[in-house]
Design an enzyme around this catalytic site. Structure first.
Site, PDB file in Angstrom:
ATOM      1  N   TYR A  57       0.825  -1.221   0.000  1.00 34.54           N
ATOM      2  CA  TYR A  57       0.000   0.000   0.000  1.00 34.54           C
ATOM      3  C   TYR A  57       0.855   1.264   0.000  1.00 34.54           C
ATOM      4  O   TYR A  57       0.424   2.300  -0.509  1.00 34.54           O
ATOM      5  CB  TYR A  57      -1.004  -0.027   1.166  1.00 34.54           C
ATOM      6  CG  TYR A  57      -2.142  -0.953   0.827  1.00 34.54           C
ATOM      7  CD1 TYR A  57      -3.166  -0.540  -0.026  1.00 34.54           C
ATOM      8  CD2 TYR A  57      -2.152  -2.264   1.278  1.00 34.54           C
ATOM      9  CE1 TYR A  57      -4.179  -1.403  -0.401  1.00 34.54           C
ATOM     10  CE2 TYR A  57      -3.174  -3.141   0.912  1.00 34.54           C
ATOM     11  CZ  TYR A  57      -4.183  -2.701   0.074  1.00 34.54           C
ATOM     12  OH  TYR A  57      -5.183  -3.555  -0.311  1.00 34.54           O
TER      13      TYR A  57
ATOM     14  N   ARG B  93       1.472   1.938  -3.597  1.00 40.07           N
ATOM     15  CA  ARG B  93       0.254   2.419  -4.267  1.00 40.07           C
ATOM     16  C   ARG B  93      -0.094   3.839  -3.830  1.00 40.07           C
ATOM     17  O   ARG B  93      -0.607   4.634  -4.620  1.00 40.07           O
ATOM     18  CB  ARG B  93      -0.885   1.433  -4.030  1.00 40.07           C
ATOM     19  CG  ARG B  93      -0.603   0.137  -4.794  1.00 40.07           C
ATOM     20  CD  ARG B  93      -1.657  -0.901  -4.588  1.00 40.07           C
ATOM     21  NE  ARG B  93      -2.955  -0.452  -5.052  1.00 40.07           N
ATOM     22  CZ  ARG B  93      -4.105  -0.973  -4.629  1.00 40.07           C
ATOM     23  NH1 ARG B  93      -4.095  -1.938  -3.735  1.00 40.07           N
ATOM     24  NH2 ARG B  93      -5.234  -0.520  -5.096  1.00 40.07           N
TER      25      ARG B  93
ATOM     26  N   GLN C  60     -15.674   2.032  -6.301  1.00 42.00           N
ATOM     27  CA  GLN C  60     -14.938   0.948  -5.635  1.00 42.00           C
ATOM     28  C   GLN C  60     -13.469   1.344  -5.488  1.00 42.00           C
ATOM     29  O   GLN C  60     -12.699   0.631  -4.869  1.00 42.00           O
ATOM     30  CB  GLN C  60     -15.045  -0.331  -6.463  1.00 42.00           C
ATOM     31  CG  GLN C  60     -16.468  -0.826  -6.648  1.00 42.00           C
ATOM     32  CD  GLN C  60     -16.547  -1.906  -7.719  1.00 42.00           C
ATOM     33  OE1 GLN C  60     -16.343  -3.084  -7.472  1.00 42.00           O
ATOM     34  NE2 GLN C  60     -16.833  -1.496  -8.944  1.00 42.00           N
ATOM     35  N   ASN C  61     -13.102   2.470  -6.091  1.00 48.44           N
ATOM     36  CA  ASN C  61     -11.686   2.851  -6.124  1.00 48.44           C
ATOM     37  C   ASN C  61     -11.244   3.493  -4.814  1.00 48.44           C
ATOM     38  O   ASN C  61     -11.978   4.266  -4.211  1.00 48.44           O
ATOM     39  CB  ASN C  61     -11.427   3.820  -7.280  1.00 48.44           C
ATOM     40  CG  ASN C  61     -11.749   3.183  -8.628  1.00 48.44           C
ATOM     41  OD1 ASN C  61     -11.858   1.960  -8.717  1.00 48.44           O
ATOM     42  ND2 ASN C  61     -11.903   3.998  -9.655  1.00 48.44           N
TER      43      ASN C  61
ATOM     44  N   ASP D 102      -8.446   5.364  -4.813  1.00 45.83           N
ATOM     45  CA  ASP D 102      -7.771   6.626  -5.137  1.00 45.83           C
ATOM     46  C   ASP D 102      -8.757   7.784  -4.989  1.00 45.83           C
ATOM     47  O   ASP D 102      -9.962   7.574  -4.849  1.00 45.83           O
ATOM     48  CB  ASP D 102      -7.188   6.589  -6.565  1.00 45.83           C
ATOM     49  CG  ASP D 102      -8.270   6.560  -7.639  1.00 45.83           C
ATOM     50  OD1 ASP D 102      -9.038   7.539  -7.747  1.00 45.83           O
ATOM     51  OD2 ASP D 102      -8.364   5.557  -8.389  1.00 45.83           O
TER      52      ASP D 102
ATOM     53  N   HIS E 107     -14.765   0.772  -0.929  1.00 48.81           N
ATOM     54  CA  HIS E 107     -13.638  -0.068  -0.495  1.00 48.81           C
ATOM     55  C   HIS E 107     -12.538   0.727   0.200  1.00 48.81           C
ATOM     56  O   HIS E 107     -11.408   0.271   0.272  1.00 48.81           O
ATOM     57  CB  HIS E 107     -13.072  -0.849  -1.695  1.00 48.81           C
ATOM     58  CG  HIS E 107     -14.053  -1.856  -2.246  1.00 48.81           C
ATOM     59  ND1 HIS E 107     -14.011  -2.339  -3.532  1.00 48.81           N
ATOM     60  CD2 HIS E 107     -15.121  -2.466  -1.657  1.00 48.81           C
ATOM     61  CE1 HIS E 107     -15.006  -3.213  -3.713  1.00 48.81           C
ATOM     62  NE2 HIS E 107     -15.690  -3.292  -2.596  1.00 48.81           N
TER      63      HIS E 107
ATOM     64  N   GLY F 229     -15.999   1.145 -16.070  1.00 49.00           N
ATOM     65  CA  GLY F 229     -14.708   0.552 -15.739  1.00 49.00           C
ATOM     66  C   GLY F 229     -14.696  -0.448 -14.608  1.00 49.00           C
ATOM     67  O   GLY F 229     -13.791  -0.413 -13.781  1.00 49.00           O
ATOM     68  N   THR F 230     -15.684  -1.340 -14.592  1.00 51.09           N
ATOM     69  CA  THR F 230     -15.660  -2.380 -13.555  1.00 51.09           C
ATOM     70  C   THR F 230     -15.985  -3.738 -14.163  1.00 51.09           C
ATOM     71  O   THR F 230     -16.841  -3.837 -15.049  1.00 51.09           O
ATOM     72  CB  THR F 230     -16.636  -2.062 -12.401  1.00 51.09           C
ATOM     73  OG1 THR F 230     -16.576  -3.137 -11.445  1.00 51.09           O
ATOM     74  CG2 THR F 230     -18.076  -1.878 -12.862  1.00 51.09           C
ATOM     75  N   SER F 231     -15.309  -4.759 -13.651  1.00 49.53           N
ATOM     76  CA  SER F 231     -15.598  -6.126 -14.117  1.00 49.53           C
ATOM     77  C   SER F 231     -16.833  -6.679 -13.420  1.00 49.53           C
ATOM     78  O   SER F 231     -17.293  -7.765 -13.773  1.00 49.53           O
ATOM     79  CB  SER F 231     -14.388  -7.034 -13.856  1.00 49.53           C
ATOM     80  OG  SER F 231     -14.146  -7.124 -12.465  1.00 49.53           O
TER      81      SER F 231
END
Ligand code: BJW
Length: 239
Positions: free
Chosen positions: A53, A56, A86-87, A89, A104, A183-185
């Site tokens: 982390y 990151r 969900q990001n 950043d 998250h 931009g999410t799976s």
């Protein structure tokens, strides 16, 4: 004002230089989830997790919002815009987005390692509720000022509770005029479980170069990258 809810994943920030998780070359090809993103991995090797982390956090400081983040923020000129991301950043905030809910966690916060929670996520459900913004990455030996336990990144690992604030999310589901998934799976739950709920919104768009969500029948799918498609969509909605 009409309300737009934007539900984003790692693809939103990919063109800012922040890698996704499950694409080829993504983070989960280089790191084992059970080592760096689980409570068990944390118990086994805190230094390894903190190093992951730390890198990151430092990387996120170098990255800048891309045209997709900027376009989402521009929508605020004419719409109430709610971001559910969900990001971890903060590129949406740095682009000027005002309502951002991080499912998250956030890379620029730390919390006590005893900050385990169970629904309903009010302060009484935390063993220790210390949480604070950071100006440098958390290191081994950085201790909680409240209880003396090790501090850890304020992120949600597999097996940990996601702060869904059901009442808030239900309200967004019921009142969204326009929904944008980007931009999410859509593989990680309970976050991905929001997509079918927002299927009720009158207008729905999904932006991804390789859309993997399997219930897109009544979505307008904009196949392409976030920074190509989001500014186009914003221009169309803002006319
Ligand atoms: C682009 C692009 C470009 C590329 N432009 N797009 C139900 C069924 C099965 C399992 C479960 C279930 N419910 C819960 C589970 C277990 C588990 C889970 O979901 N497992 C699945 C993998 C099967 N979930 C959990 O454990 C969650 N907790 C939980 O359920 O707790 C229960 C509980 C309740 C009460 C008390 C206690 C416990 C927690 C999940 C936490 C997820 N954490 C992570 C790490 C966060 C911190 C960090 O960043 O390190 O969150 S994992 C990772 O995946 C991260 C992301 O937010 C999340 C989602 O990934 P995302 O954003 O979709 O990224 P990718 O890489 O998958 O996809 C990228 C997309 O972008 C692709 O589509 C590309 O095509 C696209 N793209 N370039 C636009 N330029």
């Amino acid at each position: 004002m009409k309300k737009i809810v934007v539900f984003s994943g790692a693809g939103l920030s990919a063109e800012s230089g922040i890698p996704t998780f499950r694409d080829s070359g993504g983070l989960w090809e280089q790191h084992r989830i059970e080592d760096v993103a689980s409570p068990e991995g944390w118990e086994r090797n805190k230094e390894l997790v903190l190093n992951f982390y730390q890198q990151r956090y430092l990387k996120s400081l170098q990255c800048r919002p891309n045209p997709a983040h900027t376009a989402i923020a521009q929508l605020q000129q004419s719409f109430e815009v709610i971001n559910i991301t969900q990001n971890i950043d903060t590129l949406l905030e740095r682009a000027g987005a005002q309502n951002v809910w991080h499912l998250h966690g956030r890379i620029d916060y730390q919390k006590c390692e005893l900050h385990y929670s169970i629904p309903p996520y009010d302060d009484s459900s935390f063993s220790c509720n210390y949480r604070a913004q950071i100006a440098s990455p958390t290191k081994l030996g950085d201790l909680c000022p409240k209880c003396g336990s090790q501090l850890r990144p304020d992120v949600v690992w597999f097996g940990e509770a996601v702060d869904m604030r059901q009442e808030y999310l239900d309200e967004q589901v019921e009142t969204a005029d326009i929904f944008v998934g980007i931009g999410t799976s859509a593989q990680v739950y309970p976050a991905a479980g929001l997509l079918p709920l927002f299927g009720r919104a009158p207008q729905k768009f999904f932006i991804d170069p390789h859309p993997a969500y399997d219930k897109l029948e009544d979505y307008e799918v904009l196949e392409g990258t976030a920074s190509e498609q989001m500014p186009r969509l914003a221009a169309m909605l803002l006319v």
